[in-house]
Design an enzyme around this catalytic site. Structure first.
Site, PDB file in Angstrom:
ATOM      1  N   GLY A   8       0.834  -1.211   0.000  1.00 13.16           N
ATOM      2  CA  GLY A   8       0.000   0.000   0.000  1.00 13.16           C
ATOM      3  C   GLY A   8       0.860   1.250   0.000  1.00 13.16           C
ATOM      4  N   GLY A  11      -0.428   4.859  -0.881  1.00 11.87           N
ATOM      5  CA  GLY A  11      -1.538   5.422  -0.112  1.00 11.87           C
ATOM      6  C   GLY A  11      -1.100   6.587   0.759  1.00 11.87           C
ATOM      7  N   ILE A  35      -0.942  -1.959  -5.399  1.00  8.04           N
ATOM      8  CA  ILE A  35      -1.764  -2.743  -6.341  1.00  8.04           C
ATOM      9  C   ILE A  35      -1.723  -2.147  -7.749  1.00  8.04           C
ATOM     10  CG2 ILE A  35      -3.931  -1.544  -5.762  1.00  8.04           C
ATOM     11  CD1 ILE A  35      -5.290  -4.342  -5.980  1.00  8.04           C
ATOM     12  N   TYR A 142     -14.847  -2.212   9.284  1.00  4.23           N
ATOM     13  CA  TYR A 142     -13.435  -1.823   9.385  1.00  4.23           C
ATOM     14  C   TYR A 142     -12.899  -2.136  10.785  1.00  4.23           C
ATOM     15  CZ  TYR A 142      -9.432   1.448   9.463  1.00  4.23           C
ATOM     16  OH  TYR A 142      -8.191   2.021   9.581  1.00  4.23           O
ATOM     17  N   LYS A 146     -10.026  -4.703  12.194  1.00  2.00           N
ATOM     18  CA  LYS A 146      -8.865  -4.214  12.960  1.00  2.00           C
ATOM     19  C   LYS A 146      -8.683  -5.011  14.251  1.00  2.00           C
ATOM     20  CE  LYS A 146      -7.106  -1.383  10.135  1.00  2.00           C
ATOM     21  NZ  LYS A 146      -5.755  -1.616   9.601  1.00  2.00           N
TER      22      LYS A 146
HETATM   23  N1  SER Z   1      -8.656   7.391   9.735  1.00  2.00           N
HETATM   24  C1  SER Z   1      -9.268   6.105   9.828  1.00  2.00           C
HETATM   25  C2  SER Z   1     -10.666   6.142   9.383  1.00  2.00           C
HETATM   26  O1  SER Z   1     -11.287   7.157   9.592  1.00  2.00           O
HETATM   27  C3  SER Z   1      -9.209   5.604  11.245  1.00  2.00           C
HETATM   28  O2  SER Z   1      -8.453   4.469  11.273  1.00  2.00           O
HETATM   29  O3  SER Z   1     -11.138   5.194   8.842  1.00  2.00           O
END
Ligand code: SER
Length: 317
Positions: A8, A11, A35, A142, A146
Site C-alpha cells: 500500500g 496510499g 496494487i 473496518y 482491525k
Molecule cells: N482514519 C481512519 C478512518 O477514519 C481511522 O483508522 O477510517
C-alpha cells in the site's frame, strides 16, 4: 541491515513512509509496492517498486525473495467509511491481505509492522482516556477487521514467533496524499478547502471529539516501534498512540487564526457521524510512552501552522 517491503506504498501513509524510510535505511533497501503504479512520482522514481496485490500471496513472496526482504510494513487496507459502503470488500482485503502477509513473514523469517486503528474500539468502550487494554466491541466492518487483525498478529507472535508490532493510529492528517475514505478525513479536507475556498462544510457534527495525529509524528512512531528493544515491549501490537483530540469547532478556530475569513457550516453525514460516535474521544497512550518512548511533537496549533504553509505551496496559493 533492514530490507523493507511496504505494501500500500502509494496510499496516504505509504507515500510518505517510503521517502522517510529511504532516507534512514537507504533508497535500495526500501521496496515500495502497491496494487497499481498510480501515485507519487517521488516514490516510484527514488527506489525499487513492485506491483503487489496483497490478496495474491505469491506476489508478496516473490517481492520478499527477489529483494531478500526481512521486514514487511503492511499498509494496504480499506478505511472505515469505504468499508461501511463495501463490507465484503473490507473483510476480504483487510483480513485476507494481513493473513497473506503474516504467512509469507512466517515462511521467510520476516518481522512485520501493521497499523490497527481507533476503530478497533466501539460504543461500549470507555470514551475518555480509553485504556490500552479495555473492551473492544466495534460496530463497523473496518473496526471488526482491525480487532481481528490485532488478535491475528498476537497469535503469529505467540504461536510462530513472528516479530509483529503495531499501533492503533488515530485520524492521520497530511498534505502529500489524500486519505482513502475514512471517517476522520474531514480534518484533512478542511485545510484544502480553507486554502482553496475559505469555507468548509463538515460532515461531522460540532462537539464530536476524535483522536488525531500529524503525519510526521506517525512516521516517527512506525520507525521507533520497529526499532524498539523487544525486551521493553510488554505489548507488541495495537499500542494506543495519539497526539491530540479535537472537535470540528476547535480545528476551525485554529484555522481562523491564520485565515480570518474562513467559515464553516455543517451537513452531517449520518453514516460517518455514527462511526465517529462509536469511537473514543481520546486515547490513553501511556503504554507506548513507557515501552518505546512515544512522544509526539505536533499539537493542533503546530500542525495547523505547518499544514497551511505546506498546502499553500502545494496548491499554488
Ligand atoms: N482514519 C481512519 C478512518 O477514519 C481511522 O483508522 O477510517
Amino acid at each position: 541491515m533492514r530490507k523493507i517491503l511496504i505494501t500500500g506504498a502509494l496510499g496516504q501513509i505509504g507515500s510518505e513512509l517510503v521517502m522517510y524510510m529511504r532516507n534512514i535505511y537507504g533508497n535500495e533497501n526500501v521496496i515500495a509496492s502497491n496494487i497499481t503504479a498510480d501515485g507519487s512520482k517521488k516514490v516510484l522514481e527514488s527506489g525499487p517498486f513492485e506491483i503487489v496485490n496483497v490478496l495474491n500471496p505469491q506476489q508478496i513472496a516473490d517481492a520478499v525473495n527477489k529483494y531478500k526482504v526481512n521486514t514487511i510494513v503492511h499498509l494496504a487496507s480499506i478505511l472505515s467509511a469505504v468499508g461501511e459502503a463495501n463490507p465484503v470488500a473490507a473483510w476480504n482485503l483487510n483480513m485476507g491481505g494481513l493473513f497473506n502477509v503474516l504467512e509469507v513473514a512466517k515462511e521467510n523469517g520476516c518481522s512485520v509492522f501493521t497499523p490497527s486503528s481507533i476503530a478497533a474500539f466501539g460504543p461500549s468502550t470507555p470514551k475518555d482516556k480509553t485504556p490500552q487494554d479495555t473492551v473492544q466491541r466495534p460496530s463497523t466492518m473496518y473496526g471488526i477487521t482491525k480487532v481481528s487483525g490485532e488478535l491475528l498478529c498476537d497469535y503469529y507472535f505467540k504461536r510462530f514467533n513472528v516479530d509483529v508490532r503495531g499501533v492503533r493510529f488515530p485520524g492521520l492528517i497530511s498534505y502529500e496524499t489524500l486519505p482513502g475514505g475514512g471517517t476522520t478525513d474531514y480534518a484533512v479536507h478542511i485545510y484544502y478547502e480553507a486554502i482553496k475556498n475559505k469555507k468548509y462544510t463538515s460532515y461531522i457534527k460540532e462537539g464530536t471529539y476524535m483522536d488525531m495525529m500529524y503525519m510526521p509524528d506517525a512516521l516517527e512512531a512506525i520507525v521507533k516501534l520497529i526499532e524498539a528493544d523487544p525486551k521493553r515491549l510488554k505489548h507488541r501490537n495495537a499500542f494506543n498512540v495519539t497526539s491530540m483530540s479535537f472537535e470540528p469547532e476547535e480545528i476551525a478556530r485554529e484555522i481562523k487564526k491564520h485565515i480570518p475569513e474562513f467559515v464553516m457550516d455543517y451537513d452531517v453525514d449520518p453514516i460517518r457521524q455514527g462511526i465517529a460516535d462509536s469511537w473514543p474521544n481520546s486515547l490513553d497512550d501511556s503504554a507506548a510512552r513507557e515501552e518505546w518512548d512515544w512522544n509526539p511533537k505536533y499539537d493542533l496549533a503546530a500542525m495547523t501552522k505547518d499544514m497551511l504553509e505546506k498546502l499553500s505551496v502545494k496548491l499554488g496559493k
